[in-house]
Enzyme design. Sequence first.
Site, short mmCIF file in Angstrom:
data_model
loop_
_atom_site.label_atom_id
_atom_site.label_comp_id
_atom_site.label_asym_id
_atom_site.label_seq_id
_atom_site.Cartn_x
_atom_site.Cartn_y
_atom_site.Cartn_z
N LYS A 110 0.87 -1.19 0.00
CA LYS A 110 0.00 0.00 0.00
C LYS A 110 0.90 1.22 0.00
O LYS A 110 2.06 1.15 0.42
CB LYS A 110 -0.88 0.01 1.26
CG LYS A 110 -2.13 0.86 1.11
CD LYS A 110 -3.19 0.13 0.31
CE LYS A 110 -4.43 0.97 0.11
NZ LYS A 110 -5.52 0.18 -0.48
P1 NAD Z 1 -12.94 7.60 -3.17
O1 NAD Z 1 -11.93 8.63 -2.90
O2 NAD Z 1 -13.39 7.38 -4.58
O3 NAD Z 1 -14.25 7.86 -2.29
C1 NAD Z 1 -14.22 8.02 -0.90
C2 NAD Z 1 -15.59 8.49 -0.46
O4 NAD Z 1 -15.62 8.52 0.97
C3 NAD Z 1 -15.95 9.89 -0.94
O5 NAD Z 1 -17.31 9.95 -1.27
C4 NAD Z 1 -15.67 10.74 0.31
O6 NAD Z 1 -16.39 11.96 0.31
C5 NAD Z 1 -16.15 9.79 1.37
N1 NAD Z 1 -15.71 10.13 2.74
C6 NAD Z 1 -14.48 10.49 3.15
N2 NAD Z 1 -14.51 10.78 4.47
C7 NAD Z 1 -15.79 10.58 4.88
C8 NAD Z 1 -16.47 10.72 6.12
N3 NAD Z 1 -15.83 11.13 7.22
N4 NAD Z 1 -17.79 10.42 6.18
C9 NAD Z 1 -18.47 10.01 5.07
N5 NAD Z 1 -17.87 9.87 3.87
C10 NAD Z 1 -16.55 10.16 3.78
O7 NAD Z 1 -12.35 6.24 -2.54
P2 NAD Z 1 -12.73 4.75 -2.93
O8 NAD Z 1 -11.76 4.29 -3.95
O9 NAD Z 1 -14.19 4.66 -3.17
O10 NAD Z 1 -12.34 3.98 -1.58
C11 NAD Z 1 -13.23 3.90 -0.48
C12 NAD Z 1 -12.78 2.77 0.44
O11 NAD Z 1 -12.76 1.54 -0.31
C13 NAD Z 1 -11.38 2.91 1.01
O12 NAD Z 1 -11.34 2.29 2.28
C14 NAD Z 1 -10.52 2.10 0.05
O13 NAD Z 1 -9.32 1.66 0.62
C15 NAD Z 1 -11.46 0.96 -0.24
N6 NAD Z 1 -11.21 0.24 -1.48
C16 NAD Z 1 -11.16 0.87 -2.69
C17 NAD Z 1 -10.94 0.13 -3.84
C18 NAD Z 1 -10.94 0.75 -5.22
O14 NAD Z 1 -10.85 0.00 -6.20
N7 NAD Z 1 -11.07 2.04 -5.36
C19 NAD Z 1 -10.75 -1.25 -3.76
C20 NAD Z 1 -10.82 -1.87 -2.51
C21 NAD Z 1 -11.05 -1.11 -1.39
#
Ligand code: NAD
Length: 417
Positions: A110
């Site tokens: 990561k």
């Molecule tokens: P992203 O940046 O696209 O979206 C994150 C979202 O969370 C946004 O809508 C943001 O406004 C919201 N957010 C942030 N702080 C917040 C809070 N305090 N309260 C409510 N909402 C809040 O990120 P993502 O890629 O969607 O990732 C989200 C999660 O999924 C993370 O934990 C990431 O590690 C995990 N993840 C992502 C992927 C991927 O392919 N993108 C894969 C596996 C896991």
Amino acid sequence: MAETYRRKMTAYEEVNWQYNKAADLLAIPDQYKSILRNCYRELKVQIPLRRDNGKLEEYFGFRVQHNGARGPYKGGIRYHPSVNLDEVRALASLMTWKTALVDIPFGGAKGGVNCDPHSMSENELQVLTRTFTRKIDMCLGIYRDIPAPDVNTDAKVMAWMMDEYGRKNGYTPAIVTGKPIALGGSQGRQSATGLGVFYITQRACRDFKIPLTGARVVIQGFGNVGSFSAEYLQKGGAKIIAVADEAGGLINKDGLNVAALIRHTKERKGITGFTEADVLPKEHIFTVPCDILIPAALNGVITDQNVETIQAKIIIEGANNPINPHADHILKERGIPVVPDILANAGGVTVSYFEWTQNLQQFYWDEKEVQHKLEAKMDRAYTEVWEMAAKHNVPLRMAAFMVAIRRVYEAVQLRGI
Ligand code: NAD
């Protein structure tokens, strides 16, 4: 157990808490237990950045490689002010277990930079990304370590990373995944995590006897994972009744119009201002009665402080490490099943593996083929977790860790370590 709960654990301690329990259930010998738990390599780099207004600022970037016994290190890059070494270690460790669980030939890594990308111009973000890439270049490689998008990074950031890496190393599309399609990205990668969440939710709802048709779904986070999960679940017959992002929340008991909300979010860079719903304070998202709750924002959001407010029949972890061990234990006592992150959100890294494969062979698949292969991988991993849980009478998280740890342990031993 209660002793440890009394003290606040760091993110890495939380992941290791779960790991230790699963390793003990598998009777992994002590010396191997430590080798599998600890990180292989940790890199911290300084990133000076000249802002558009002439001000010089200093950021720090991290890349942690946790375990590479099963293949090249693989894991996302996160841009967020709270990024720190402990959190990156925790997320790298989860990647080791996730790639092993879905049985793809990668290890876990990561990375991240402790910046606030929302306050930066596109030019500043590009300079930051290129500087970070140059500084971690020595530990990257198509058979060594392959980054991907995570919170606040996307296909554009991956394109900059690929381009910067290519300046020194030549044309190397397989160096990152989650790239734009025009640069060698895979069909179906952008939506893969959300689609994987959907496949797993479908299976879990069937096993826990929660009808998906008409199910009330609440989602925290409306970025990549949250929005695609919402879209697929709505298509599958569920009703998305509340969502929250960084700035606020929305609720509509009749079900939100997800397509309209996604359009609004793209235009307005968030869900705020969407008129076809009532405003919900974002802290109240975990109090809304629902059938399916999906945390899809950040880690550490469900704790002993707010877990009692949850009124859901099942929790599907779209985000990584959203529930701390104390809250996890309380949910177990309350009989609310949790489908763990390393299973539920593994769709992203699975299609990243497909993207890397396509880049290496320079031959590309259509979206249907990608989704078909994804479904098969997710389905098999789910079945293995379900059977392990039944055999050892443990929650799904423990079972998922056990399936994964057993695979990594075998690989480590076969290498003669
Ligand atoms: P992203 O940046 O696209 O979206 C994150 C979202 O969370 C946004 O809508 C943001 O406004 C919201 N957010 C942030 N702080 C917040 C809070 N305090 N309260 C409510 N909402 C809040 O990120 P993502 O890629 O969607 O990732 C989200 C999660 O999924 C993370 O934990 C990431 O590690 C995990 N993840 C992502 C992927 C991927 O392919 N993108 C894969 C596996 C896991």
